[in-house]
Design a protein around this motif. Structure first.
Motif, PDB file in Angstrom:
ATOM      1  N   ALA A  57      39.583  -5.653  17.949  1.00  0.00           N
ATOM      2  CA  ALA A  57      40.041  -4.921  19.258  1.00  0.00           C
ATOM      3  C   ALA A  57      39.599  -5.789  20.428  1.00  0.00           C
ATOM      4  CB  ALA A  57      39.856  -3.615  19.366  1.00  0.00           C
ATOM      5  N   SER A  58      38.275  -6.036  20.680  1.00  0.00           N
ATOM      6  CA  SER A  58      37.958  -6.513  22.029  1.00  0.00           C
ATOM      7  C   SER A  58      37.983  -8.261  21.918  1.00  0.00           C
ATOM      8  CB  SER A  58      36.310  -6.405  21.913  1.00  0.00           C
ATOM      9  OG  SER A  58      35.504  -6.717  20.992  1.00  0.00           O
TER      10      SER A  58
ATOM     11  N   TRP B 197      32.174   7.685  18.653  1.00  0.00           N
ATOM     12  CA  TRP B 197      32.394   7.819  17.159  1.00  0.00           C
ATOM     13  C   TRP B 197      31.769   6.651  16.235  1.00  0.00           C
ATOM     14  CZ3 TRP B 197      37.900   7.278  14.345  1.00  0.00           C
ATOM     15  CH2 TRP B 197      37.750   7.602  13.013  1.00  0.00           C
ATOM     16  N   VAL B 198      31.826   5.355  16.647  1.00  0.00           N
ATOM     17  CA  VAL B 198      31.313   4.240  15.960  1.00  0.00           C
ATOM     18  C   VAL B 198      29.842   4.187  16.315  1.00  0.00           C
ATOM     19  CG1 VAL B 198      31.235   1.836  15.653  1.00  0.00           C
ATOM     20  CG2 VAL B 198      33.487   3.066  16.012  1.00  0.00           C
TER      21      VAL B 198
ATOM     22  N   GLY C 139      45.650   5.300  22.807  1.00  0.00           N
ATOM     23  CA  GLY C 139      45.886   3.957  22.196  1.00  0.00           C
ATOM     24  C   GLY C 139      47.519   3.830  22.309  1.00  0.00           C
TER      25      GLY C 139
ATOM     26  N   HIS D  50      39.458   5.497  26.019  1.00  0.00           N
ATOM     27  CA  HIS D  50      39.624   4.951  24.726  1.00  0.00           C
ATOM     28  C   HIS D  50      38.182   4.474  24.246  1.00  0.00           C
ATOM     29  CE1 HIS D  50      42.333   3.486  21.828  1.00  0.00           C
ATOM     30  NE2 HIS D  50      41.836   2.082  21.561  1.00  0.00           N
TER      31      HIS D  50
ATOM     32  N   VAL E 137      46.785  -5.065  17.876  1.00  0.00           N
ATOM     33  CA  VAL E 137      46.896  -3.630  17.986  1.00  0.00           C
ATOM     34  C   VAL E 137      47.428  -2.958  16.722  1.00  0.00           C
ATOM     35  CG1 VAL E 137      48.286  -1.948  19.267  1.00  0.00           C
ATOM     36  CG2 VAL E 137      47.310  -4.036  20.535  1.00  0.00           C
TER      37      VAL E 137
ATOM     38  N   PHE F 288      43.609   7.954  19.631  1.00  0.00           N
ATOM     39  CA  PHE F 288      45.332   7.799  19.079  1.00  0.00           C
ATOM     40  C   PHE F 288      46.302   8.032  20.572  1.00  0.00           C
ATOM     41  CE2 PHE F 288      43.509   7.954  15.062  1.00  0.00           C
ATOM     42  CZ  PHE F 288      44.648   7.027  14.214  1.00  0.00           C
TER      43      PHE F 288
ATOM     44  N   MET G 139      51.481  -1.166  28.126  1.00  0.00           N
ATOM     45  CA  MET G 139      51.072  -2.473  28.532  1.00  0.00           C
ATOM     46  C   MET G 139      51.884  -3.425  27.875  1.00  0.00           C
ATOM     47  SD  MET G 139      47.117  -2.366  27.736  1.00  0.00           S
ATOM     48  CE  MET G 139      46.472  -3.847  27.767  1.00  0.00           C
TER      49      MET G 139
ATOM     50  N   ARG H  92      42.547 -10.012  21.953  1.00  0.00           N
ATOM     51  CA  ARG H  92      43.497 -10.470  23.102  1.00  0.00           C
ATOM     52  C   ARG H  92      43.285 -12.116  23.743  1.00  0.00           C
ATOM     53  NH1 ARG H  92      41.470  -7.659  28.625  1.00  0.00           N
ATOM     54  NH2 ARG H  92      41.400  -5.737  27.424  1.00  0.00           N
TER      55      ARG H  92
ATOM     56  N   ILE I  94      41.968   3.214  29.203  1.00  0.00           N
ATOM     57  CA  ILE I  94      41.022   2.514  28.547  1.00  0.00           C
ATOM     58  C   ILE I  94      39.644   3.085  28.612  1.00  0.00           C
ATOM     59  CG2 ILE I  94      40.497   0.777  30.711  1.00  0.00           C
ATOM     60  CD1 ILE I  94      41.039  -0.411  27.014  1.00  0.00           C
TER      61      ILE I  94
ATOM     62  N   SER J  75      49.633   1.168  24.354  1.00  0.00           N
ATOM     63  CA  SER J  75      50.579   0.183  23.799  1.00  0.00           C
ATOM     64  C   SER J  75      51.856   0.438  24.414  1.00  0.00           C
ATOM     65  CB  SER J  75      50.570   0.601  22.312  1.00  0.00           C
ATOM     66  OG  SER J  75      51.871   0.670  21.843  1.00  0.00           O
TER      67      SER J  75
HETATM   68  C1  HEM Z   1      38.712   4.001  15.667  1.00  0.00           C
HETATM   69  C2  HEM Z   1      39.732   3.911  16.613  1.00  0.00           C
HETATM   70  C3  HEM Z   1      39.639   2.879  17.612  1.00  0.00           C
HETATM   71  C4  HEM Z   1      38.659   1.915  18.193  1.00  0.00           C
HETATM   72  C5  HEM Z   1      37.086   2.076  17.832  1.00  0.00           C
HETATM   73  C6  HEM Z   1      39.408   1.252  19.258  1.00  0.00           C
HETATM   74  C7  HEM Z   1      38.677   0.406  20.022  1.00  0.00           C
HETATM   75  C8  HEM Z   1      39.277  -0.440  21.000  1.00  0.00           C
HETATM   76  C9  HEM Z   1      38.489  -1.359  21.667  1.00  0.00           C
HETATM   77  C10 HEM Z   1      37.159  -2.112  21.537  1.00  0.00           C
HETATM   78  C11 HEM Z   1      39.454  -1.948  22.571  1.00  0.00           C
HETATM   79  C12 HEM Z   1      39.295  -3.080  23.604  1.00  0.00           C
HETATM   80  C13 HEM Z   1      39.204  -2.883  24.729  1.00  0.00           C
HETATM   81  C14 HEM Z   1      39.182  -4.087  25.745  1.00  0.00           C
HETATM   82  O1  HEM Z   1      38.661  -4.981  25.356  1.00  0.00           O
HETATM   83  O2  HEM Z   1      39.364  -4.011  27.051  1.00  0.00           O
HETATM   84  C15 HEM Z   1      40.882  -1.408  22.356  1.00  0.00           C
HETATM   85  C16 HEM Z   1      42.056  -1.575  22.999  1.00  0.00           C
HETATM   86  C17 HEM Z   1      43.139  -1.117  22.625  1.00  0.00           C
HETATM   87  N1  HEM Z   1      43.404  -0.034  21.551  1.00  0.00           N
HETATM   88 FE1  HEM Z   1      42.147   0.756  20.623  1.00  0.00          FE
HETATM   89  N2  HEM Z   1      40.729   1.401  19.106  1.00  0.00           N
HETATM   90  C18 HEM Z   1      40.905   2.545  18.219  1.00  0.00           C
HETATM   91  C19 HEM Z   1      42.276   3.105  17.848  1.00  0.00           C
HETATM   92  C20 HEM Z   1      43.497   2.811  18.542  1.00  0.00           C
HETATM   93  C21 HEM Z   1      44.776   3.386  18.107  1.00  0.00           C
HETATM   94  C22 HEM Z   1      45.077   4.313  17.118  1.00  0.00           C
HETATM   95  C23 HEM Z   1      45.692   2.633  18.844  1.00  0.00           C
HETATM   96  C24 HEM Z   1      47.149   2.815  18.755  1.00  0.00           C
HETATM   97  C25 HEM Z   1      48.159   1.763  19.001  1.00  0.00           C
HETATM   98  C26 HEM Z   1      45.050   1.596  19.695  1.00  0.00           C
HETATM   99  C27 HEM Z   1      45.471   0.931  20.639  1.00  0.00           C
HETATM  100  C28 HEM Z   1      44.814   0.309  21.665  1.00  0.00           C
HETATM  101  C29 HEM Z   1      45.265  -0.927  22.677  1.00  0.00           C
HETATM  102  C30 HEM Z   1      47.011  -0.636  23.107  1.00  0.00           C
HETATM  103  C31 HEM Z   1      44.310  -1.515  23.418  1.00  0.00           C
HETATM  104  C32 HEM Z   1      44.642  -2.428  24.657  1.00  0.00           C
HETATM  105  C33 HEM Z   1      44.701  -3.926  23.945  1.00  0.00           C
HETATM  106  C34 HEM Z   1      44.606  -5.027  25.020  1.00  0.00           C
HETATM  107  O3  HEM Z   1      43.562  -4.692  26.161  1.00  0.00           O
HETATM  108  O4  HEM Z   1      44.809  -6.050  25.009  1.00  0.00           O
HETATM  109  N3  HEM Z   1      43.493   1.874  19.718  1.00  0.00           N
HETATM  110  N4  HEM Z   1      40.734  -0.342  21.234  1.00  0.00           N
END
Ligand code: HEM
Length: 152
Positions: free
Chosen positions: A146-147, A16-17, A66, A9, A84, A63, A73, A150, A6, A70
């Motif tokens: 994403a944030s 990037w952003v 992420g 990630h 997700v 990727f 978790m 949940r 995480i 996935s």
């Molecule tokens: C531009 C690309 C991406 C950005 C900016 C991004 C951003 C984020 C952010 C901000 C979080 C929240 C973390 C948190 O609140 O603790 C997150 C969690 C997560 N991301 Fe991404 N993500 C990206 C690509 C991906 C990709 C390609 C996957 C593949 C499946 C992915 C899977 C996940 C998973 C599984 C979590 C955890 C979810 C959770 O805590 O419930 N993400 N991501």
């Protein structure tokens, strides 16, 4: 291990952003107001050549971590929540746009600069700006979903 995933990630997402936000919202208007086209186009060529390797690395890390999260978790993409899937879909679109930008318009910009064709370079820069505006909007939307996802 999940804490490493995480952290990597989020660091990649910030690079990037956040980099796109700075380029679009601060550097672009400042460069447009103080630099004549030849210098402005060269500035952007150099900015892209320094920023893009970081974006490429960030995409790989996003990727890998992420998909890893996935799996760890939720037991895989099939069991992962909707946010997700939205994140993955938007990330694929963003990575595709970045790949196209890197291999087409940015190379064309370098060619226009070598040929000292400032008119053409300016047109290419407008096209690049539009693609970055789309990717920045998608990136901000993605981070919000994403944030907050949940907690829904
Ligand atoms: C531009 C690309 C991406 C950005 C900016 C991004 C951003 C984020 C952010 C901000 C979080 C929240 C973390 C948190 O609140 O603790 C997150 C969690 C997560 N991301 Fe991404 N993500 C990206 C690509 C991906 C990709 C390609 C996957 C593949 C499946 C992915 C899977 C996940 C998973 C599984 C979590 C955890 C979810 C959770 O805590 O419930 N993400 N991501």
């Amino acid at each position: 291990m999940l804490s490493i995933a995480i952290s990597l990630h989020l660091l990649s997402a910030v690079i990037w952003v956040g980099g796109m936000f700075f380029a679009y919202m601060a550097l672009r208007p400042a460069a447009a107001s103080v630099l004549e086209p030849p210098l402005r186009l060269e500035l952007w060529r150099q900015v892209f050549s320094r920023f893009f390797p970081w974006v490429s690395l960030s995409i790989v890390i996003l990727f890998v971590t992420g998909l890893w999260m996935s799996w760890a978790m939720f037991g895989g993409l099939g069991n992962s929540p909707v946010y997700v899937h939205i994140m993955l879909t938007l990330a694929i679109i963003m990575a595709g746009l970045f790949g196209w930008l890197k291999h087409k318009p940015v190379k064309a910009l370098a060619k226009a600069i070598v040929e000292e064709n400032w008119q053409k370079g300016g047109e290419i820069l407008v096209a690049i700006r539009k693609i970055i505006a789309i990717n920045l909007s998608l990136g901000l939307l993605l981070v919000a979903i994403a944030s907050g996802g949940r907690f829904l």
